[in-house]
Design a protein around this motif. Structure first.
Motif, PDB file in Angstrom:
ATOM      1  N   THR A  71       0.925  -1.223  -0.032  1.00  0.00           N
ATOM      2  CA  THR A  71       0.087  -0.130   0.032  1.00  0.00           C
ATOM      3  C   THR A  71       0.773   1.255   0.143  1.00  0.00           C
ATOM      4  OG1 THR A  71       0.165   0.064   2.423  1.00  0.00           O
ATOM      5  CG2 THR A  71      -1.608  -1.061   1.460  1.00  0.00           C
ATOM      6  N   ILE A  72       0.338   2.251  -0.278  1.00  0.00           N
ATOM      7  CA  ILE A  72       1.265   3.468  -0.303  1.00  0.00           C
ATOM      8  C   ILE A  72       1.587   3.866   0.966  1.00  0.00           C
ATOM      9  CG2 ILE A  72       0.317   4.557  -2.523  1.00  0.00           C
ATOM     10  CD1 ILE A  72      -1.526   6.325  -0.790  1.00  0.00           C
ATOM     11  N   SER A  96      12.870   0.618   1.138  1.00  0.00           N
ATOM     12  CA  SER A  96      11.558   0.070   1.735  1.00  0.00           C
ATOM     13  C   SER A  96      10.675  -0.315   0.565  1.00  0.00           C
ATOM     14  CB  SER A  96      11.094   1.185   2.838  1.00  0.00           C
ATOM     15  OG  SER A  96      11.003   2.454   2.365  1.00  0.00           O
ATOM     16  N   ALA A  97      10.746   0.931  -0.354  1.00  0.00           N
ATOM     17  CA  ALA A  97       9.987   0.653  -1.515  1.00  0.00           C
ATOM     18  C   ALA A  97      10.160  -0.802  -2.351  1.00  0.00           C
ATOM     19  CB  ALA A  97       9.951   1.695  -2.415  1.00  0.00           C
ATOM     20  N   MET A  98      11.652  -1.079  -2.353  1.00  0.00           N
ATOM     21  CA  MET A  98      11.805  -2.262  -2.690  1.00  0.00           C
ATOM     22  C   MET A  98      11.551  -3.415  -2.183  1.00  0.00           C
ATOM     23  SD  MET A  98      15.920  -2.960  -3.911  1.00  0.00           S
ATOM     24  CE  MET A  98      16.404  -3.845  -2.315  1.00  0.00           C
ATOM     25  N   ILE A  99      11.434  -3.419  -0.768  1.00  0.00           N
ATOM     26  CA  ILE A  99      11.238  -4.577  -0.171  1.00  0.00           C
ATOM     27  C   ILE A  99       9.648  -4.729  -0.139  1.00  0.00           C
ATOM     28  CG2 ILE A  99      11.199  -5.644   2.536  1.00  0.00           C
ATOM     29  CD1 ILE A  99      13.885  -5.703   0.867  1.00  0.00           C
ATOM     30  N   TYR A 100       8.844  -3.509   0.070  1.00  0.00           N
ATOM     31  CA  TYR A 100       7.346  -3.771   0.577  1.00  0.00           C
ATOM     32  C   TYR A 100       6.588  -3.509  -0.540  1.00  0.00           C
ATOM     33  CZ  TYR A 100       9.516  -3.003   5.079  1.00  0.00           C
ATOM     34  OH  TYR A 100      10.302  -3.295   6.336  1.00  0.00           O
ATOM     35  N   LEU A 101       7.041  -2.839  -1.856  1.00  0.00           N
ATOM     36  CA  LEU A 101       6.111  -2.614  -2.606  1.00  0.00           C
ATOM     37  C   LEU A 101       6.242  -3.669  -3.906  1.00  0.00           C
ATOM     38  CD1 LEU A 101       6.062   1.128  -3.135  1.00  0.00           C
ATOM     39  CD2 LEU A 101       4.479  -0.103  -1.944  1.00  0.00           C
ATOM     40  N   SER A 102       5.007  -4.164  -4.432  1.00  0.00           N
ATOM     41  CA  SER A 102       4.981  -5.103  -5.637  1.00  0.00           C
ATOM     42  C   SER A 102       4.559  -4.317  -6.799  1.00  0.00           C
ATOM     43  CB  SER A 102       4.296  -6.278  -5.411  1.00  0.00           C
ATOM     44  OG  SER A 102       4.212  -6.596  -3.809  1.00  0.00           O
TER      45      SER A 102
END
Lengths: 294, 528
Positions: A139-140, A213-219
């Motif tokens: 989520t954003i 964190s974007a790399m880890i948490y966002l798909s």
């Protein structure tokens, strides 16, 4: 030059020469990025681009913006930076003010807990599982909420509130019947512009540059921030040994990447560079001028 | 007479090559029938998306076509290769396995690890019945079977096969005009004569810019140059995929970096380097380096793709057919790779339809499937040439939006760069990816390849653990010392003994024992 002795003159010349050299050393790489980004990649590779752009073309910028993920990335990063910094500032100010109050009970304990997080954390996988269980994954808000406060920045603000604003000002306000909100908004904050500016800059630049964190948490690719998109483009333009399988494609990509990386630097850092002049005046402004007399 | 002898040897070699080395066959035509599933089914797929994939990976034309034909729809979670490793690791710890891992290349050691964790299931039992095209290759090439079979006797994944002959051995090329100007018909085979030629190149201002800045020999990395010459010193007799071990003249397993041939090669490289006959920045060279020198018109001879010298002078280069011959008479093109690449597509225990999934993936090993994977759709992205092979059409080659070939294809097919459960072979890949000069020179050089080209060996779990501890340190040290010996920072005569002793202290003996057992297992698997 009137009234200057010969030795003064020599000294001045000496200083100017050194400063000019330093200036060139600092400015040239930046200048090179600009001219390389508007030159032909082959000329850049062959080392022909030194002082002026060669075979002027805007191909690399076209390529950057042709990649639709760059524009979505831009939009997302602006969103994360603006919303994220706002949340950061509200929470940090509130925390720092509360912790700077002299009569807050259990202050030492709260401070201790906060400082603890600066030295110890759960590690990547437990954090990931926590974020997953909170339902924040992909989520954003995962870009904003887990990093809503930086302990380090709160400490800086608290120290500023404590040390740079005389407690007598707050006392005077309390005598006048001010509540905590009055004190915060009418006394503390107006006197804290420099530190607020610094904090905004810290937080905003941090948001602007963050990708991990974007790399880890966002798909979802549509939620990726600009930095992650740039990272992908850069990494992918670096050809590997195995790429002989598709040598022509690899070569073309390497060539594109050669000037595209400079265009990307400009595209990615221009907004942050623009922010500095507007915030800079707060850094040099005198703070306490005229508020307390002797 | 000499020519006759060479031809005879060449023919002998060719025969032995055809007999033993490349058992990978051309893909067979699709046998089986659509649909693969009576009921429509959906699979959750975790996939790598190639560099060139465009837009939403779920929307590729290929998936729509496959869904119509097979009744299987795929629901993708796809990541580019810069973040795939982190995402894969998190996927495995978060216990939310997909039905299928697609295009995720993994070392055999990782495959074994994930298999033991129960994250992927064996497909051995399904292959013969549900994967006729892939099984055909396994049946025909015992080394493929040896590679795929883990130490527990099971096969877990589909691997990438890169058998296009141009890839098997890389092109070598030389500036034809300069060669003629120096009075040569072709590049000499003898290393001594070759060095004399390089000296002439160095001392003649061939590009007429007033400076002696010509680079006689260049490549994108030192490894590439090493592989070009190792055959001339009688080492790497089992091809380039097996970097550190091969079989010596007595038929024994040999550790190459401590061998006599290796030392002689370093001696030769040291001479070339010190006398300025080799690209001086070879130790951190790259494609970009090579293009930079090429665009300044300074390259005489190079290895790698002809594209790497840059477009300006590219057409001046011709292929080098000469196979170099060392001081001890060895003459072999050791730079031949094994076509068997890492496994990249795996089925997980979550998958309720393993038979259907195996059939779907296996389709990409059929002739039609290979065309779909690499060329797309006839009439849309390719047309057939006189040989009936697919060739990218004008829309792809001269795209109106100025996209690269691969970017245009990225909207249609999942290939897009990276590993695939398919075959990059001659009739599609070879046809489209290489220039005619490259095709000719590779074909010629391939004739002088080793009789047997080893692939990667499989080891047991404990052996992998020991390898991960010892191998990395030793290889780092070897590379470090190789650079020092070549630049002259370490002396080949004085420091060689110390180099061997250090390697022994680092556990070379144990490493060699592990390699040996890897080879035994490999040979046993092939013999079965």
């Amino acid at each position: 030059m009137v009234g200057k002795s010969k030795s003064d003159l020599v000294f001045d010349v000496f200083v100017y020469v050194i400063l000019t050299v330093v200036l060139l050393i600092v400015v040239y790489p930046l200048y090179f990025v600009v001219i390389a980004s508007i030159s032909d990649p082959l000329s850049v590779l062959a080392g022909d681009v030194i002082l002026t752009p060669k075979n002027l073309n805007l191909e690399s910028y076209k390529m950057v913006f042709r990649d639709s993920s760059v524009m979505t990335g831009y939009r997302n990063t602006i969103f994360y930076t603006v919303v994220g910094t706002t949340v950061n500032m509200v929470l940090s100010t509130a925390a720092a003010y509360a912790l700077s109050c002299r009569n807050l009970k259990g202050k030492g304990f709260i401070l201790g807990m906060m400082v603890f997080t600066m030295f110890f954390n759960g590690g990547l996988i437990p954090t990931f599982i926590t974020i997953n269980n909170l339902g924040l994954l992909d989520t954003i808000w995962v870009m904003i909420l887990p990093t809503a406060i930086s302990t380090y920045n709160v400490m800086i603000m608290r120290t500023f509130f404590l040390n740079s604003i005389p407690y007598e000002l707050q006392e005077a306000a309390i005598v006048d019947g001010a509540s905590h909100f009055n004190i915060l908004f009418n006394v503390i904050l107006p006197l804290s512009k420099p530190i607020l500016a610094v904090m905004v800059l810290y937080y905003a630049v941090w948001h602007w540059n963050s990708y991990f964190s974007a790399m880890i948490y966002l798909s979802d690719h549509n939620k990726y921030p600009l930095q992650l998109v740039l990272r992908r483009i850069l990494i992918q333009s670096q050809a590997s040994e195995e790429s002989l399988i598709d040598a022509q494609g690899t070569f073309n990509r390497m060539l594109q990447g050669e000037t595209m990386k400079y265009a990307l630097i400009i595209v990615a850092s221009a907004p942050v560079l623009c922010m500095y002049p507007f915030l800079q005046k707060y850094f040099v402004q005198g703070i306490m001028v005229g508020s307390v007399k002797g | 007479m000499k020519k006759l002898l060479t031809m005879l040897t060449a023919m002998l070699m060719l025969i032995s090559v055809l007999g033993a080395a490349y058992a990978i066959k051309d893909p067979i035509e699709f046998q089986g029938e659509f649909p693969f599933s009576e009921e429509p089914i959906t699979l959750d797929v975790f996939s790598m998306r190639g560099v060139y994939a465009q837009g939403d990976f779920n929307e590729l034309e290929c998936w729509k076509w496959l869904k119509d034909k097979t009744n299987i729809s795929l629901n993708f979670e796809a990541y580019t290769d810069d973040i795939i490793e982190e995402k894969l690791a998190l996927k495995l710890v978060s216990n939310k396995l997909p039905d299928l891992f697609f295009k995720c290349a993994m070392d055999s050691s990782n495959v074994l690890k994930y298999a033991q964790d129960g994250a992927i299931i064996p497909i051995t039992a399904y292959l013969e019945e549900y994967a006729p095209h892939f099984y055909y290759q396994i049946e025909n090439d015992p080394s493929l079977k040896a590679f795929l079979t883990m130490s527990d006797g099971e096969i877990y994944g589909f691997n990438y096969i890169v058998s296009a002959s141009n890839f098997m051995t890389p092109p070598v090329f030389v500036n034809g005009e300069w060669l003629a100007e120096l009075g040569y018909d072709e590049v000499p085979e003898d290393l001594g004569e070759l060095k004399e030629l390089f000296i002439k190149v160095r001392d003649t201002d061939l590009n007429k810019n007033g400076e002696k800045d010509e680079v006689p020999l260049i490549a994108t990395s030192l490894d590439n140059l090493y592989r070009l010459f190792s055959g001339a010193f009688g080492i790497n007799t089992r091809g380039r995929t097996s970097v550190y071990i091969d079989i010596d003249d007595n038929g024994e397993l040999r550790y190459i970096p401590t061998s006599d041939g290796y030392k002689k090669l370093l001696k030769y490289f040291n001479e070339l380097y010190v006398e300025g006959l080799m690209y001086q920045e070879i130790f951190d060279s790259s494609i970009a380096n090579m293009t930079a020198v090429g665009e300044q018109n300074r390259i005489f001879m190079g290895k790698g793709s002809q594209h790497y010298v840059g477009p300006t002078y590219k057409d001046k280069f011709i292929g080098v057919n000469s196979i170099f011959k060392g001081p001890d008479g060895y003459q072999l093109n050791a730079d031949v790779g094994n076509p068997i690449f890492a496994m990249n597509t795996f089925i997980t225990p979550e998958n309720k339809y393993p038979e259907e999934t195996v059939r779907l993936i296996d389709y990409f090993y059929s002739k039609e499937g290979v065309e779909l994977m690499f060329a797309g759709f006839e009439g849309v992205t390719f047309e057939r040439n006189e040989k009936g092979n697919p060739v990218y059409n004008d829309y792809v080659q001269n795209n109106p939006d100025g996209l690269l070939n691969e970017e245009v294809l990225g909207k249609y097919i999942p290939w897009g760069g990276g590993a695939n459960p398919s075959m990059a072979e001659d009739h599609v890949f070879g046809e489209n990816m290489y220039s005619d000069v490259e095709k000719a020179v590779c074909k010629e050089r391939l004739k002088y390849g080793p009789e047997v080209v080893w692939g990667k060996f499989n080891y047991t779990d404990e052996e992998y653990q020991r390898l991960s501890i010892i191998e990395n340190d030793i290889n780092t040290y070897i590379n470090e010392m190789r650079a020092k010996f070549i630049t002259g920072d370490a002396d080949l005569d004085a420091d060689w003994e110390e180099y061997i002793n250090t390697l022994n202290r680092m556990g070379l003996e144990e490493l060699f024992t592990i390699y040996k057992s890897g080879l035994d297992a490999y040979e046993k698997a092939i013999a079965e």
